[in-house]
Design a protein around this motif. Structure first.
Motif, mmCIF file in Angstrom:
data_model
loop_
_atom_site.group_PDB
_atom_site.id
_atom_site.type_symbol
_atom_site.label_atom_id
_atom_site.label_comp_id
_atom_site.label_asym_id
_atom_site.label_seq_id
_atom_site.Cartn_x
_atom_site.Cartn_y
_atom_site.Cartn_z
ATOM 1 N N SER A 108 102.366 -4.025 63.034
ATOM 2 C CA SER A 108 101.686 -4.187 62.068
ATOM 3 C C SER A 108 100.645 -5.094 60.759
ATOM 4 C CB SER A 108 102.939 -3.118 61.197
ATOM 5 O OG SER A 108 104.274 -4.756 60.655
ATOM 6 N N ASN A 109 101.635 -6.910 61.598
ATOM 7 C CA ASN A 109 101.131 -8.037 60.545
ATOM 8 C C ASN A 109 99.778 -7.829 61.746
ATOM 9 O OD1 ASN A 109 102.765 -8.322 59.089
ATOM 10 N ND2 ASN A 109 103.804 -9.613 60.253
ATOM 11 N N ILE A 110 99.113 -7.315 62.747
ATOM 12 C CA ILE A 110 98.125 -7.489 63.481
ATOM 13 C C ILE A 110 97.304 -6.742 62.789
ATOM 14 C CG2 ILE A 110 96.800 -7.248 65.294
ATOM 15 C CD1 ILE A 110 99.216 -8.288 67.215
ATOM 16 N N THR A 111 96.057 -7.120 62.143
ATOM 17 C CA THR A 111 94.748 -6.737 62.571
ATOM 18 C C THR A 111 93.941 -6.272 63.085
ATOM 19 O OG1 THR A 111 93.569 -8.349 61.632
ATOM 20 C CG2 THR A 111 94.965 -7.052 59.706
ATOM 21 N N LYS A 112 93.301 -4.850 63.668
ATOM 22 C CA LYS A 112 92.366 -4.964 64.206
ATOM 23 C C LYS A 112 91.042 -5.391 64.053
ATOM 24 C CE LYS A 112 94.793 -0.859 66.047
ATOM 25 N NZ LYS A 112 95.051 0.891 66.216
ATOM 26 N N SER A 113 89.911 -6.221 64.658
ATOM 27 C CA SER A 113 89.019 -6.626 64.228
ATOM 28 C C SER A 113 88.358 -5.390 64.555
ATOM 29 C CB SER A 113 88.896 -7.398 64.924
ATOM 30 O OG SER A 113 88.563 -7.261 66.783
ATOM 31 N N GLN A 114 86.996 -5.220 63.896
ATOM 32 C CA GLN A 114 85.901 -3.923 64.507
ATOM 33 C C GLN A 114 85.150 -4.886 65.171
ATOM 34 O OE1 GLN A 114 83.478 -3.591 60.087
ATOM 35 N NE2 GLN A 114 85.173 -2.592 59.248
ATOM 36 N N VAL A 115 84.893 -3.560 66.198
ATOM 37 C CA VAL A 115 84.209 -3.746 67.778
ATOM 38 C C VAL A 115 82.975 -3.180 67.640
ATOM 39 C CG1 VAL A 115 84.774 -2.938 69.905
ATOM 40 C CG2 VAL A 115 86.321 -3.726 68.737
ATOM 41 N N ALA A 116 81.662 -3.664 67.585
ATOM 42 C CA ALA A 116 81.077 -3.349 67.075
ATOM 43 C C ALA A 116 80.384 -1.458 68.770
ATOM 44 C CB ALA A 116 79.503 -3.916 67.266
ATOM 45 N N PRO A 117 79.974 -0.737 68.277
ATOM 46 C CA PRO A 117 79.825 -0.027 69.073
ATOM 47 C C PRO A 117 78.607 -0.126 70.190
ATOM 48 C CG PRO A 117 78.527 0.995 67.380
ATOM 49 C CD PRO A 117 79.523 -0.689 67.205
ATOM 50 N N SER A 118 78.944 0.973 71.351
ATOM 51 C CA SER A 118 77.714 -0.074 72.578
ATOM 52 C C SER A 118 76.595 0.205 72.186
ATOM 53 C CB SER A 118 78.766 0.604 73.481
ATOM 54 O OG SER A 118 78.678 2.198 74.008
ATOM 55 N N VAL A 119 75.289 0.333 73.095
ATOM 56 C CA VAL A 119 74.498 0.894 72.910
ATOM 57 C C VAL A 119 74.668 2.731 73.323
ATOM 58 C CG1 VAL A 119 72.751 0.843 74.336
ATOM 59 C CG2 VAL A 119 73.034 -1.692 73.263
ATOM 60 N N GLY A 120 75.363 2.507 74.590
ATOM 61 C CA GLY A 120 75.062 4.572 74.781
ATOM 62 C C GLY A 120 76.557 4.927 73.415
ATOM 63 N N ALA A 121 77.078 4.895 72.789
ATOM 64 C CA ALA A 121 77.656 4.982 72.068
ATOM 65 C C ALA A 121 76.389 5.208 71.007
ATOM 66 C CB ALA A 121 78.880 4.399 71.043
ATOM 67 N N LEU A 122 75.935 3.911 70.763
ATOM 68 C CA LEU A 122 74.829 4.916 69.754
ATOM 69 C C LEU A 122 74.206 5.660 69.869
ATOM 70 C CD1 LEU A 122 74.128 0.366 68.694
ATOM 71 C CD2 LEU A 122 75.295 2.428 67.644
ATOM 72 N N LEU A 123 73.672 6.161 70.747
ATOM 73 C CA LEU A 123 72.874 6.992 71.571
ATOM 74 C C LEU A 123 73.260 8.643 71.023
ATOM 75 C CD1 LEU A 123 70.779 4.672 74.887
ATOM 76 C CD2 LEU A 123 69.869 5.447 72.521
ATOM 77 N N VAL A 124 74.461 8.396 71.592
ATOM 78 C CA VAL A 124 74.813 9.632 71.825
ATOM 79 C C VAL A 124 74.644 10.209 70.061
ATOM 80 C CG1 VAL A 124 77.455 10.918 71.707
ATOM 81 C CG2 VAL A 124 76.293 8.904 73.366
ATOM 82 N N GLU A 125 75.661 9.067 69.398
ATOM 83 C CA GLU A 125 76.360 9.101 67.805
ATOM 84 C C GLU A 125 74.479 9.656 67.016
ATOM 85 O OE1 GLU A 125 76.082 5.950 64.162
ATOM 86 O OE2 GLU A 125 77.837 5.993 65.681
ATOM 87 N N ALA A 126 73.912 9.328 67.435
ATOM 88 C CA ALA A 126 71.831 8.921 67.246
ATOM 89 C C ALA A 126 71.498 10.657 67.433
ATOM 90 C CB ALA A 126 71.463 7.914 67.015
ATOM 91 N N ARG A 127 71.471 10.728 68.897
ATOM 92 C CA ARG A 127 71.165 12.303 69.579
ATOM 93 C C ARG A 127 71.693 13.306 68.856
ATOM 94 N NH1 ARG A 127 73.684 15.418 73.038
ATOM 95 N NH2 ARG A 127 74.712 14.269 74.163
ATOM 96 N N LEU A 128 73.464 13.288 68.720
ATOM 97 C CA LEU A 128 74.348 14.657 68.316
ATOM 98 C C LEU A 128 73.929 14.408 66.525
ATOM 99 C CD1 LEU A 128 77.772 14.062 69.426
ATOM 100 C CD2 LEU A 128 76.058 15.380 70.457
ATOM 101 N N ALA A 129 73.279 13.087 65.941
ATOM 102 C CA ALA A 129 73.466 13.430 64.017
ATOM 103 C C ALA A 129 72.109 14.239 64.281
ATOM 104 C CB ALA A 129 73.576 12.520 63.774
ATOM 105 N N ARG A 130 71.194 14.303 65.191
ATOM 106 C CA ARG A 130 70.089 15.117 64.820
ATOM 107 C C ARG A 130 69.811 16.104 65.298
ATOM 108 N NH1 ARG A 130 69.462 10.016 64.681
ATOM 109 N NH2 ARG A 130 67.949 8.634 63.801
ATOM 110 N N GLY A 131 71.506 16.410 65.736
ATOM 111 C CA GLY A 131 71.333 17.754 66.452
ATOM 112 C C GLY A 131 70.469 17.770 67.904
ATOM 113 N N TYR A 132 70.218 17.259 68.561
ATOM 114 C CA TYR A 132 69.625 17.334 70.282
ATOM 115 C C TYR A 132 70.294 17.121 71.077
ATOM 116 C CZ TYR A 132 65.548 15.060 67.469
ATOM 117 O OH TYR A 132 64.344 14.284 66.860
#
Length: 77
Positions: free
Chosen positions: A5-29
């Motif tokens: 509980s004392n360990i804080t999770k570091s924010q990990v940047a999404p991968s390029v692939g994850a960004l592509l999927v996220e953008a595609r789905l957000a646009r409904g493609y």
């Protein structure tokens, strides 16, 4: 006391692939939509989204088509 509980999770940047999927789905493609727009095959788009292919020119083509080219340039590889 629970040490986990004392360990804080570091924010990990999404991968390029994850960004592509996220953008595609957000646009409904669909994968077919992106493939047709960029001139790539569905298999090539899928490989990029799954981080199984890192071809810079293909990534730029998809990112540009999805309007996230600037965001991709800052993503981890």
């Amino acid at each position: 006391m629970n040490m986990v509980s004392n360990i804080t999770k570091s924010q990990v940047a999404p991968s390029v692939g994850a960004l592509l999927v996220e953008a595609r789905l957000a646009r409904g493609y669909s994968l077919d939509d992106v493939a047709e727009t960029t001139g790539l095959t569905v298999a090539e788009v899928t490989a990029l989204e799954n981080d199984a292919d890192f071809d810079a020119s293909r990534i730029r083509r998809i990112a540009s088509a999805l309007g996230i080219l600037e965001k991709i340039c800052d993503a981890p590889r």
